[in-house]
Design a protein around this motif. Structure first.
Motif, PDB file in Angstrom:
ATOM      1  N   UNK A 224     -33.945   3.887 -96.689  1.00  0.00           N
ATOM      2  CA  UNK A 224     -34.990   2.887 -96.549  1.00  0.00           C
ATOM      3  C   UNK A 224     -35.034   2.029 -97.806  1.00  0.00           C
ATOM      4  N   UNK A 225     -35.554   0.835 -97.613  1.00  0.00           N
ATOM      5  CA  UNK A 225     -35.812  -0.041 -98.759  1.00  0.00           C
ATOM      6  C   UNK A 225     -37.148  -0.730 -98.494  1.00  0.00           C
ATOM      7  N   UNK A 226     -38.231  -0.098 -98.839  1.00  0.00           N
ATOM      8  CA  UNK A 226     -39.555  -0.646 -98.511  1.00  0.00           C
ATOM      9  C   UNK A 226     -39.915  -1.908 -99.280  1.00  0.00           C
ATOM     10  N   UNK A 227     -39.292  -2.118-100.433  1.00  0.00           N
ATOM     11  CA  UNK A 227     -39.522  -3.342-101.192  1.00  0.00           C
ATOM     12  C   UNK A 227     -38.304  -3.635-102.054  1.00  0.00           C
ATOM     13  N   UNK A 228     -38.333  -4.746-102.749  1.00  0.00           N
ATOM     14  CA  UNK A 228     -37.150  -5.214-103.483  1.00  0.00           C
ATOM     15  C   UNK A 228     -36.808  -4.357-104.685  1.00  0.00           C
ATOM     16  N   UNK A 229     -37.696  -3.459-105.066  1.00  0.00           N
ATOM     17  CA  UNK A 229     -37.445  -2.695-106.289  1.00  0.00           C
ATOM     18  C   UNK A 229     -37.281  -1.202-106.043  1.00  0.00           C
ATOM     19  N   UNK A 230     -37.086  -0.793-104.783  1.00  0.00           N
ATOM     20  CA  UNK A 230     -37.016   0.641-104.531  1.00  0.00           C
ATOM     21  C   UNK A 230     -36.279   0.936-103.233  1.00  0.00           C
ATOM     22  N   UNK A 231     -35.404   1.937-103.305  1.00  0.00           N
ATOM     23  CA  UNK A 231     -34.718   2.409-102.095  1.00  0.00           C
ATOM     24  C   UNK A 231     -34.593   3.925-102.169  1.00  0.00           C
ATOM     25  N   UNK A 232     -34.567   4.556-101.009  1.00  0.00           N
ATOM     26  CA  UNK A 232     -34.352   5.998-100.928  1.00  0.00           C
ATOM     27  C   UNK A 232     -33.235   6.306 -99.951  1.00  0.00           C
ATOM     28  N   UNK A 233     -32.536   7.381-100.245  1.00  0.00           N
ATOM     29  CA  UNK A 233     -31.552   7.955 -99.340  1.00  0.00           C
ATOM     30  C   UNK A 233     -31.979   9.399 -99.105  1.00  0.00           C
ATOM     31  N   UNK A 234     -32.197   9.726 -97.838  1.00  0.00           N
ATOM     32  CA  UNK A 234     -32.726  11.031 -97.504  1.00  0.00           C
ATOM     33  C   UNK A 234     -31.722  11.789 -96.651  1.00  0.00           C
ATOM     34  N   UNK A 235     -31.604  13.071 -96.937  1.00  0.00           N
ATOM     35  CA  UNK A 235     -30.757  13.954 -96.140  1.00  0.00           C
ATOM     36  C   UNK A 235     -31.636  15.104 -95.654  1.00  0.00           C
ATOM     37  N   UNK A 236     -31.713  15.239 -94.339  1.00  0.00           N
ATOM     38  CA  UNK A 236     -32.565  16.264 -93.755  1.00  0.00           C
ATOM     39  C   UNK A 236     -32.014  16.692 -92.405  1.00  0.00           C
ATOM     40  N   UNK A 237     -31.590  17.950 -92.263  1.00  0.00           N
ATOM     41  CA  UNK A 237     -31.470  18.977 -93.297  1.00  0.00           C
ATOM     42  C   UNK A 237     -30.155  18.852 -94.048  1.00  0.00           C
ATOM     43  N   UNK A 238     -30.121  19.289 -95.274  1.00  0.00           N
ATOM     44  CA  UNK A 238     -28.902  19.197 -96.064  1.00  0.00           C
ATOM     45  C   UNK A 238     -27.943  20.330 -95.709  1.00  0.00           C
ATOM     46  N   UNK A 239     -26.641  20.051 -95.908  1.00  0.00           N
ATOM     47  CA  UNK A 239     -25.582  21.029 -95.649  1.00  0.00           C
ATOM     48  C   UNK A 239     -24.649  21.061 -96.858  1.00  0.00           C
TER      49      UNK A 239
END
Lengths: 110, 113
Positions: free
Chosen positions: B68-83
């Protein structure tokens, strides 16, 4: 999409030697970049060079877009030049999707 | 400018846990890229955003990955569930519009046990 191939895969040199790294790409590009990944894993952008020649100190790069290759020259190698050198190009002419070659691992011996 | 900032720098987790990696791009850069680096597959582009909008996510390995990139100054990469096979170094990069000259963050080294 474009294929990016680098050679040689590995290169071992003595300090002070010169080296030439090659990057071939399968299609015309409007964006070609060279990166250095140091032994600590940090990726540093060396050159943005879609065509022509650029120089930065002991490093220079030349891209011949019509012949689909780019060369990175390192003169008077130093041990700090060790690491992996990558070239990168857009997957297709209209995309911002930048893909990387497999890299050339350079080891400079003191 | 402090450059591209990623956190955490190192993450060790157990299989099945959720992992969230974070990235703050360079101010004024409007393109953001997530890459994964492994010995076997090299540097792979997972997803990239332009003006906070995901443009190409074809490199995302499977549904367990989301970005996701909710705004111009922040992004997340999520892994669920991790392996365990997700173990890699994840890089974030940003670029100003146009030439897409990439500046990379220091990377987040993920180990899934």
């Amino acid at each position: 999409g474009i294929q990016v191939e680098q050679s040689p895969p590995d290169l071992i040199l003595q300090e002070g030697a010169n080296s030439t790294l090659r990057c071939n790409f399968s299609d015309s590009v409007n964006n070609l970049q060279w990166f250095h990944q140091n032994p600590w894993g940090q990726l540093i952008n060396l050159f943005y060079i879609p065509s022509g020649t650029k120089q930065n100190g002991r490093l220079s790069a030349t891209t011949v877009a019509t012949e689909r290759y780019s060369l990175l020259y390192i003169s008077s190698s130093q041990t700090t030049d060790s690491g992996v050198y990558f070239c990168a190009a857009p997957f297709s002419s209209s995309a911002s999707k930048i893909i990387f070659g497999s890299g050339t691992r350079l080891s400079i011996r003191p | 400018d402090a450059g591209v900032i990623q956190s955490p720098r190192h993450e060790v987790t157990e299989m099945g846990q959720e992992v969230t990696l974070r990235c703050k791009p360079i101010s004024g850069h409007n393109s953001l890229f997530w890459y994964r680096q492994t010995m076997m597959r090299g540097l792979e582009l997972l997803i990239y955003f332009n003006n906070n909008v995901p443009i190409d996510d074809s490199g995302m390995p499977e549904d367990r990955f989301s970005a996701k990139m909710p705004n111009a100054s922040f992004s997340t990469l999520k892994i669920q569930p991790s392996e365990p096979r997700d173990s890699a170094v994840y890089f974030c990069a940003s670029s100003p519009d146009g030439a897409n000259v990439l500046t990379f963050g220091a990377g987040s080294r993920l180990t899934v046990l």
